[in-house]
Scaffold this active site. Structure first.
Site, PDB file in Angstrom:
ATOM      1  N   ASN A   8      11.915 -29.109  23.745  1.00  0.00           N
ATOM      2  CA  ASN A   8      11.450 -29.721  24.989  1.00  0.00           C
ATOM      3  C   ASN A   8      10.680 -30.994  24.647  1.00  0.00           C
ATOM      4  O   ASN A   8       9.518 -30.937  24.258  1.00  0.00           O
ATOM      5  CB  ASN A   8      10.559 -28.721  25.752  1.00  0.00           C
ATOM      6  N   LYS A  10       9.693 -33.236  26.612  1.00  0.00           N
ATOM      7  CA  LYS A  10       8.782 -33.665  27.691  1.00  0.00           C
ATOM      8  C   LYS A  10       8.942 -35.180  27.902  1.00  0.00           C
ATOM      9  O   LYS A  10      10.038 -35.701  27.713  1.00  0.00           O
ATOM     10  CB  LYS A  10       7.342 -33.256  27.374  1.00  0.00           C
ATOM     11  N   HIS A  96       8.548 -25.101  34.614  1.00  0.00           N
ATOM     12  CA  HIS A  96       7.603 -25.310  33.505  1.00  0.00           C
ATOM     13  C   HIS A  96       6.184 -25.431  34.085  1.00  0.00           C
ATOM     14  O   HIS A  96       5.987 -26.044  35.133  1.00  0.00           O
ATOM     15  CB  HIS A  96       7.975 -26.565  32.718  1.00  0.00           C
ATOM     16  N   GLU A  98       3.762 -27.242  33.372  1.00  0.00           N
ATOM     17  CA  GLU A  98       3.266 -28.602  33.606  1.00  0.00           C
ATOM     18  C   GLU A  98       3.702 -29.096  34.980  1.00  0.00           C
ATOM     19  O   GLU A  98       2.949 -29.765  35.685  1.00  0.00           O
ATOM     20  CB  GLU A  98       3.746 -29.539  32.482  1.00  0.00           C
ATOM     21  N   GLU A 165       5.956 -18.607  28.495  1.00  0.00           N
ATOM     22  CA  GLU A 165       5.091 -19.624  27.900  1.00  0.00           C
ATOM     23  C   GLU A 165       3.671 -19.484  28.450  1.00  0.00           C
ATOM     24  O   GLU A 165       3.367 -20.042  29.518  1.00  0.00           O
ATOM     25  CB  GLU A 165       5.610 -21.015  28.273  1.00  0.00           C
ATOM     26  N   GLY A 171       0.656 -26.431  23.486  1.00  0.00           N
ATOM     27  CA  GLY A 171       0.017 -27.610  22.900  1.00  0.00           C
ATOM     28  C   GLY A 171      -1.374 -27.361  22.347  1.00  0.00           C
ATOM     29  O   GLY A 171      -2.136 -28.305  22.128  1.00  0.00           O
ATOM     30  N   SER A 204       3.167 -23.586  21.205  1.00  0.00           N
ATOM     31  CA  SER A 204       2.704 -23.826  19.831  1.00  0.00           C
ATOM     32  C   SER A 204       3.618 -23.232  18.759  1.00  0.00           C
ATOM     33  O   SER A 204       3.146 -22.823  17.694  1.00  0.00           O
ATOM     34  CB  SER A 204       1.263 -23.325  19.649  1.00  0.00           C
TER      35      SER A 204
HETATM   36  P1  PGA Z   1       4.272 -26.796  22.630  1.00  0.00           P
HETATM   37  O1  PGA Z   1       4.959 -26.885  24.094  1.00  0.00           O
HETATM   38  O2  PGA Z   1       5.317 -26.276  21.690  1.00  0.00           O
HETATM   39  O3  PGA Z   1       3.851 -28.202  22.349  1.00  0.00           O
HETATM   40  O4  PGA Z   1       3.122 -25.853  22.754  1.00  0.00           O
HETATM   41  C1  PGA Z   1       5.841 -25.885  24.535  1.00  0.00           C
HETATM   42  C2  PGA Z   1       6.293 -26.186  25.933  1.00  0.00           C
HETATM   43  O5  PGA Z   1       5.492 -26.623  26.769  1.00  0.00           O
HETATM   44  O6  PGA Z   1       7.476 -25.995  26.265  1.00  0.00           O
END
Ligand code: PGA
Length: 244
Positions: A8, A10, A96, A98, A165, A171, A204
């Site tokens: 991903n 983003k 997601h 976000e 998630e 992150g 992560s």
């Molecule tokens: P990350 O993000 O691996 O940077 O924690 C995962 C995601 O949001 O899909």
């Protein structure tokens, strides 16, 4: 079964980085696999779609969003499922955290997006996850169940992918314990015993923890954010997953 690995990206990358990374991935047997999926910003999807076609690439392409509106029409700024499919997009991330948090995407909107994706022949990667507050208050399973419930309203589908998630793991370099991942992924599996389901873990993920995560019974793959932006690191993740 081979593990699904979703990168991903983003809102990251430039045309130049995408060219370089995808050419590297095309020539690497661990990353040029049909179970390796690249979710890149929509502006670059057509370019990667053409790259896939001209190189007969094995890897697959995902969008990070879709419009609730179908086909073509007077919907300024929107990109429809049909347009995504036209650009060789096979998967689409929906729900997601976000987008749920920053763009206030509601359950009703997510049902409409899931249906738009399914109608276009694209497989949704539906994300669920709880905040640290819900985790601490022990209310997380109820919350996750509400997020799963909306899937009862979508059109019939052959294959559904659900990514667990936890918001507090995205992150942050904070990884849940393997027992915590096992608990939620088993909960998801039991909730949908009647359809073909792949369950991913995201939050992560990196080359140091991938082995342990993929050992969990119910985990069919991972969704990788930050670590997917470093091509060597991502190739190593795919290499380790490939050996499972
Ligand atoms: P990350 O993000 O691996 O940077 O924690 C995962 C995601 O949001 O899909």
């Amino acid at each position: 079964m081979y593990k699904l690995i979703v990168a991903n990206w983003k809102m990251n990358g430039t045309l130049n980085k995408i060219k370089q990374d995808l050419e590297f991935y095309l020539n690497n047997e661990d990353t040029n696999q049909q179970d390796v999926i690249y979710a890149i910003p929509s502006i670059y999807l057509a370019y990667v779609g053409m790259l896939i076609e001209s190189n007969k690439a094995e890897f697959k392409l995902a969008s990070q969003d879709v419009s609730i509106y179908r086909g073509c029409g007077a919907y300024t700024g929107e990109v429809s499922g049909a347009m995504l499919a036209d650009c060789k997009v096979s998967y689409s991330i929906v729900g997601h955290s976000e987008r749920r948090c920053l763009l206030n995407e509601s359950d009703a909107l997510l049902v409409a997006k899931l249906n738009a994706v399914i109608e276009a022949g694209i497989t949704p990667i539906y994300c669920i996850g709880e905040s640290s507050k819900l985790r601490q208050s022990q209310q997380y399973l109820q919350h996750l169940e509400l997020q799963l419930q909306i899937l009862r309203q979508i059109k019939p589908i052959n294959h559904l992918i659900i990514a667990y998630e936890p918001i507090w793991a995205i992150g942050t370099n904070l990884i849940p314990t393997m027992e915590q991942i096992q608990e939620v992924t088993s909960f998801i599996r039991n909730y949908f015993s009647d359809i073909k389901l792949s369950i991913l873990y995201g939050g992560s993920v990196n080359s140091n923890n991938i082995d342990e995560i993929l050992q969990i019974n119910e985990v069919d793959g991972v969704l990788v954010g930050g670590a997917s932006l470093k091509s060597d690191e991502f190739a190593l993740i795919c290499n380790k997953a490939n050996r499972k």
